[in-house]
Scaffold this motif. Structure first.
Motif, PDB file in Angstrom:
ATOM      1  N   PRO A 226       0.452  -1.410   0.210  1.00 18.95           N
ATOM      2  CA  PRO A 226      -0.219  -0.013  -0.078  1.00 18.95           C
ATOM      3  C   PRO A 226       0.735   1.197  -0.264  1.00 18.95           C
ATOM      4  CG  PRO A 226       0.389  -1.196   2.056  1.00 18.95           C
ATOM      5  CD  PRO A 226       1.176  -2.060   0.672  1.00 18.95           C
ATOM      6  N   ALA A 227       0.259   2.095  -0.032  1.00 22.08           N
ATOM      7  CA  ALA A 227       1.013   3.875  -0.587  1.00 22.08           C
ATOM      8  C   ALA A 227       1.590   4.175   1.065  1.00 22.08           C
ATOM      9  CB  ALA A 227      -0.138   4.709  -0.715  1.00 22.08           C
ATOM     10  N   SER A 228       0.693   3.562   2.446  1.00 20.73           N
ATOM     11  CA  SER A 228       0.718   3.905   3.508  1.00 20.73           C
ATOM     12  C   SER A 228       0.235   2.423   4.223  1.00 20.73           C
ATOM     13  CB  SER A 228       0.853   5.552   3.771  1.00 20.73           C
ATOM     14  OG  SER A 228      -1.050   5.104   4.173  1.00 20.73           O
ATOM     15  N   TRP A 229       0.863   2.466   5.430  1.00 20.96           N
ATOM     16  CA  TRP A 229       0.585   0.873   6.331  1.00 20.96           C
ATOM     17  C   TRP A 229      -0.367   1.993   7.234  1.00 20.96           C
ATOM     18  CZ3 TRP A 229       1.732  -3.820   4.780  1.00 20.96           C
ATOM     19  CH2 TRP A 229       2.466  -3.967   3.873  1.00 20.96           C
ATOM     20  N   ASP A 230      -1.192   1.312   7.845  1.00 24.98           N
ATOM     21  CA  ASP A 230      -1.560   1.442   9.027  1.00 24.98           C
ATOM     22  C   ASP A 230      -1.074   1.194  10.360  1.00 24.98           C
ATOM     23  OD1 ASP A 230      -4.522   2.527   7.908  1.00 24.98           O
ATOM     24  OD2 ASP A 230      -4.774  -0.121   7.805  1.00 24.98           O
ATOM     25  N   LEU A 231      -0.326  -0.122   9.991  1.00 21.23           N
ATOM     26  CA  LEU A 231       0.806  -0.332  11.385  1.00 21.23           C
ATOM     27  C   LEU A 231       1.901  -0.923  11.087  1.00 21.23           C
ATOM     28  CD1 LEU A 231      -2.307  -2.702  13.012  1.00 21.23           C
ATOM     29  CD2 LEU A 231      -1.965  -0.100  13.623  1.00 21.23           C
ATOM     30  N   GLU A 232       3.040  -0.603  11.606  1.00 21.95           N
ATOM     31  CA  GLU A 232       4.357  -0.890  11.869  1.00 21.95           C
ATOM     32  C   GLU A 232       4.216  -2.169  12.568  1.00 21.95           C
ATOM     33  OE1 GLU A 232       6.386  -0.297   9.235  1.00 21.95           O
ATOM     34  OE2 GLU A 232       4.848   1.199   8.010  1.00 21.95           O
ATOM     35  N   CYS A 233       5.399  -3.473  12.529  1.00 23.23           N
ATOM     36  CA  CYS A 233       6.099  -4.160  13.349  1.00 23.23           C
ATOM     37  C   CYS A 233       7.013  -4.929  12.971  1.00 23.23           C
ATOM     38  CB  CYS A 233       5.257  -5.217  13.645  1.00 23.23           C
ATOM     39  SG  CYS A 233       3.374  -6.158  12.824  1.00 23.23           S
TER      40      CYS A 233
ATOM     41  N   HIS B   6       2.299  -3.707   8.513  1.00 30.50           N
ATOM     42  CA  HIS B   6       3.944  -3.566   7.958  1.00 30.50           C
ATOM     43  C   HIS B   6       4.503  -5.143   8.683  1.00 30.50           C
ATOM     44  CE1 HIS B   6       7.592  -2.465   6.342  1.00 30.50           C
ATOM     45  NE2 HIS B   6       7.633  -3.076   5.765  1.00 30.50           N
ATOM     46  N   ALA B   7       4.896  -5.911   8.153  1.00 29.16           N
ATOM     47  CA  ALA B   7       5.643  -6.611   8.686  1.00 29.16           C
ATOM     48  C   ALA B   7       7.412  -6.805   8.220  1.00 29.16           C
ATOM     49  CB  ALA B   7       5.426  -8.699   8.560  1.00 29.16           C
ATOM     50  N   LYS B   8       8.302  -6.278   8.953  1.00 32.26           N
ATOM     51  CA  LYS B   8       9.049  -5.694   8.461  1.00 32.26           C
ATOM     52  C   LYS B   8      10.618  -6.794   8.290  1.00 32.26           C
ATOM     53  CE  LYS B   8       9.599  -1.152  10.053  1.00 32.26           C
ATOM     54  NZ  LYS B   8       9.973  -0.391  11.187  1.00 32.26           N
ATOM     55  N   LYS B   9      10.265  -8.224   9.446  1.00 36.63           N
ATOM     56  CA  LYS B   9      10.967  -9.140   9.637  1.00 36.63           C
ATOM     57  C   LYS B   9      10.317 -10.577   8.260  1.00 36.63           C
ATOM     58  CE  LYS B   9      13.936  -8.717  12.914  1.00 36.63           C
ATOM     59  NZ  LYS B   9      14.951  -8.985  14.386  1.00 36.63           N
ATOM     60  N   ALA B  10       9.220 -10.750   9.343  1.00 32.38           N
ATOM     61  CA  ALA B  10       8.441 -11.936   8.729  1.00 32.38           C
ATOM     62  C   ALA B  10       6.549 -11.431   9.235  1.00 32.38           C
ATOM     63  CB  ALA B  10       9.025 -13.035   9.518  1.00 32.38           C
ATOM     64  N   VAL B  11       6.275 -12.706   8.475  1.00 27.87           N
ATOM     65  CA  VAL B  11       5.156 -12.940   8.606  1.00 27.87           C
ATOM     66  C   VAL B  11       5.048 -14.591   8.446  1.00 27.87           C
ATOM     67  CG1 VAL B  11       2.435 -12.997   7.406  1.00 27.87           C
ATOM     68  CG2 VAL B  11       4.017 -10.985   7.228  1.00 27.87           C
ATOM     69  N   ILE B  12       3.794 -14.957  10.208  1.00 32.99           N
ATOM     70  CA  ILE B  12       4.199 -16.050  10.618  1.00 32.99           C
ATOM     71  C   ILE B  12       2.712 -16.742  10.750  1.00 32.99           C
ATOM     72  CG2 ILE B  12       4.810 -17.720  12.851  1.00 32.99           C
ATOM     73  CD1 ILE B  12       6.791 -16.139  13.465  1.00 32.99           C
ATOM     74  N   LEU B  13       2.263 -17.546   9.601  1.00 34.30           N
ATOM     75  CA  LEU B  13       0.840 -17.808   9.429  1.00 34.30           C
ATOM     76  C   LEU B  13       0.954 -20.002  10.220  1.00 34.30           C
ATOM     77  CD1 LEU B  13       0.076 -18.164   5.850  1.00 34.30           C
ATOM     78  CD2 LEU B  13       0.023 -16.791   6.981  1.00 34.30           C
ATOM     79  N   THR B  14      -0.170 -19.209  11.087  1.00 36.31           N
ATOM     80  CA  THR B  14      -0.525 -20.189  12.450  1.00 36.31           C
ATOM     81  C   THR B  14      -1.746 -20.928  12.941  1.00 36.31           C
ATOM     82  OG1 THR B  14      -0.503 -18.746  14.285  1.00 36.31           O
ATOM     83  CG2 THR B  14       1.599 -19.517  13.442  1.00 36.31           C
TER      84      THR B  14
END
Length: 614
Positions: A97-104, A286-294
């Motif tokens: 997206p042009a901008s993220w709602d949340l950052e982590c 936004h996940a700077k390192k990783a997305v973990i699906l569980t």
């Protein structure tokens, strides 16, 4: 097959839906009723388990197909419209997206046993972590689970001097043993990682505050001359403790916030997700390192079962009702070209009662009186009248072997012609139950059951579940064997003849079957009314899933890692190899199913932060 749009009012009472709205996993018994806002579904539609009544499709009665609706009388037609989800199509990723709602740093999808561990481990290692969950509470399916069987390597098991396949624990020996059990179909590096990480995960959870107390929260496979009586209704304590630990470490938990799509950048890296906050407002994270699906597998997604686990789709007569497991995580992985492993592998208990054949729900409360009644050693036949083997769960020399009976019998019940079995007994059935003396998860619900308060009040008397089945004509009660034969869909004389042969054995006091029943179990079917029920497997876990490597990274169809994407069990597959009907080793998975999720989350959180195992 009826059109999915042809719906009718089911007319179930709130009592019935409380019975169906609870989940159980391997070795599980029951759970607390979920709050009305716990499920991300529109009210009044399939999946709205909290409502008074639900829409469902019309299905034919059992006599119309004898468990097989196909023209060749081999395969059972499946009515996908009777499930919360029936879509197998990949969910495509969204652009950045042009901008993220949340950052982590790391976003974890799912707050069940695996997600709680992944989030807590990530935060402990210093990552800013957000965990999204579609339900309104933490714990997922693991909060209602019982058995947590680790094969060795933890401090507690060292105290007990117990490990499989032999003590002292050796990860390589366990890998060799498991690969042999799986006919060398699984990934040995992945199996070795489970062996290496399982004990470390349990020790880490203990350090985080989980009270692993033998007899209260079991963490070992039953040794010889032992039972699993205490392996029930205990994992909620563990998930609550890991939720608290995650909070202390700063995890930002967001409930009623199901993930809807992955976000992938131009280089192919997964960099975040979209989710629906409050089920309505879409947000980007936004996940700077990783997305973990569980967030689980796809037990209730019939289209996915048909495509990836056909034996379960055909042979499993019922499933427990989980909080989710409709396949969204798996389908999001497919959308970024993830490969699939563990094809046609699932985990089932015996005694799945075929409610769907009489117009009921396929997915329902696992541990009720009718389910337990169906798991006893009655006269069991296929549609041709042939006797089927019963596998005893009484503990004799080896408790672990008796545990296997719970899953192995499911295979016996799932694979006859028509993929259904039939149990038959007469009006004296209640007189025989104590003498059957079945253990583990086959015991009838009784008032002295540990933590009986977690069982819905209606089901605390096992008779109520049986009465529900008779009322729904799922358990057929007829005055004559001929009537029962016709209404179960047997050909003329098949059921009557099978009963005559059985009664002759009972009168002789010795069973002449290839797998004879003990003499004390030989009870004639002679006193009306007569009872009959169709059964199959009771599906509790799908073992197919996204392909991962031994660092829990999702692998694409090109054979390369998809950057930024990790998956824990049971979203990932491969821990059971290919074509494993009941998912052995040890009743469903290497770690007793629920602890496989715990271990997978711990491994995901560790490797997504580029750390090493403790």
């Amino acid at each position: 097959m009826p059109d999915n749009g042809q719906e009718q009012k089911n007319g179930c009472s709130r009592r019935d839906f409380l019975g169906m709205a609870l989940a159980a996993t391997a070795g599980a018994v029951a759970a607390n009723a979920a709050p009305l806002n716990a499920f991300a579904v529109e009210q009044g539609f399939i999946g709205d388990w909290s409502a008074d009544g639900s829409h469902t499709v019309a299905v034919p009665d059992s006599a119309a197909g004898n468990g097989s609706g196909g023209g060749d009388a081999t395969y059972r037609d499946h009515f996908a419209g009777a499930f919360p989800a029936n879509d197998a199509t990949p969910i495509p990723p969204r652009p950045v997206p042009a901008s993220w709602d949340l950052e982590c740093d790391i976003v974890v999808v799912g707050a069940g046993g695996g997600g709680l561990n992944a989030a807590a481990r990530s935060a402990e290692l210093g990552a800013k972590t957000i965990c999204v969950e579609s339900a309104g509470l933490q714990g997922g399916n693991a909060q209602s689970a019982g058995m947590c069987a680790i094969l060795g390597g933890s401090r507690l098991q060292e105290e007990r001097r117990f490990a499989l396949p032999s003590y002292p624990f050796d990860a390589q020996k366990m890998t060799d043993w498991a690969m042999d059990e799986y006919h060398f179909a699984a990934d040995p590096l992945l199996i070795h990682r489970i062996a290496e990480g399982g004990g470390k995960c349990i020790d880490w959870m203990a350090d985080c505050g989980v009270q692993w107390r033998l007899g209260e929260v079991p963490v070992y496979v039953a040794p010889k001359n032992s039972t699993l009586d205490h392996h029930v209704l205990k994992m909620k304590d563990a998930t609550d403790a890991m939720f608290s630990y995650g909070l202390r470490k700063g995890v930002d938990f967001r409930f009623q916030c199901p993930a809807t799509a992955l976000v992938q950048d131009g280089d192919g890296r997964v960099v975040g997700i979209y989710a629906k906050e409050g089920y309505e407002r879409e947000i980007s994270i936004h996940a700077k390192k990783a997305v973990i699906l569980t967030a689980g597998g796809f037990c209730n997604n019939k289209a996915l079962l048909d495509k990836y686990i056909p034996t379960a789709a055909m042979g499993c007569a019922s499933s427990y009702l989980p909080l989710g497991e409709t396949g969204e995580c798996f389908r999001m992985g497919l959308g970024v070209s993830a490969d699939v492993s563990g094809f046609n592998s699932s985990a089932s208990f015996d005694g799945g009662v075929d409610w769907a054949s009489e117009g009921g729900q396929w997915a329902r409360f696992l541990y009720d009186g009718m389910t337990q009644l169906s798991r006893q050693p009655w006269l069991t036949i296929d549609r041709a009248g042939n006797r089927l083997r019963y596998m005893d769960s009484r503990v004799k020399k080896d408790g672990a072997a008796a545990i296997y009976a719970l899953g192995d019998l499911a295979t016996v019940q799932m694979t006859p012609p028509g993929h259904r079995s039939y149990i038959i007994f007469d009006s004296k059935f209640e007189d025989h139950l104590a003498g059957f003396a079945q253990e583990h998860c086959r015991k009838l619900i009784s008032p002295d059951l540990e933590q009986i308060e977690k069982v819905p009040e209606h089901y605390r008397d096992w008779h109520h579940g049986v009465e529900d089945a008779i009322e729904a004509d799922v358990l057929k009660k007829r005055d004559t064997l001929e009537e029962l034969e016709a209404d179960l869909g047997f050909g003329e004389g098949i059921l009557v003849g099978a009963v005559e042969k059985w009664n002759e054995c009972c009168r002789k006091g010795k069973d002449d079957f290839m797998y004879p029943m003990p003499e004390e179990w030989l009870h004639e079917v002679a006193t009306p009314p007569f009872y009959g029920c169709r059964i199959g497997g009771n599906l509790y876990g799908t073992k197919a899933g996204l392909m991962i490597n031994d660092r829990m990274q999702v692998v694409s169809t090109s054979g390369r890692v998809i950057p930024g994407l990790y998956a824990g069990w049971h979203t990932a597959g491969g821990a059971c190899g290919e074509n494993s009907y009941v998912g052995d080793v040890i009743l469903g998975s290497l770690l007793g199913d629920v602890s496989l999720a715990f271990c997978g989350g711990y491994l995901c959180g560790t490797f997504a932060n580029d750390a090493e195992l403790d």
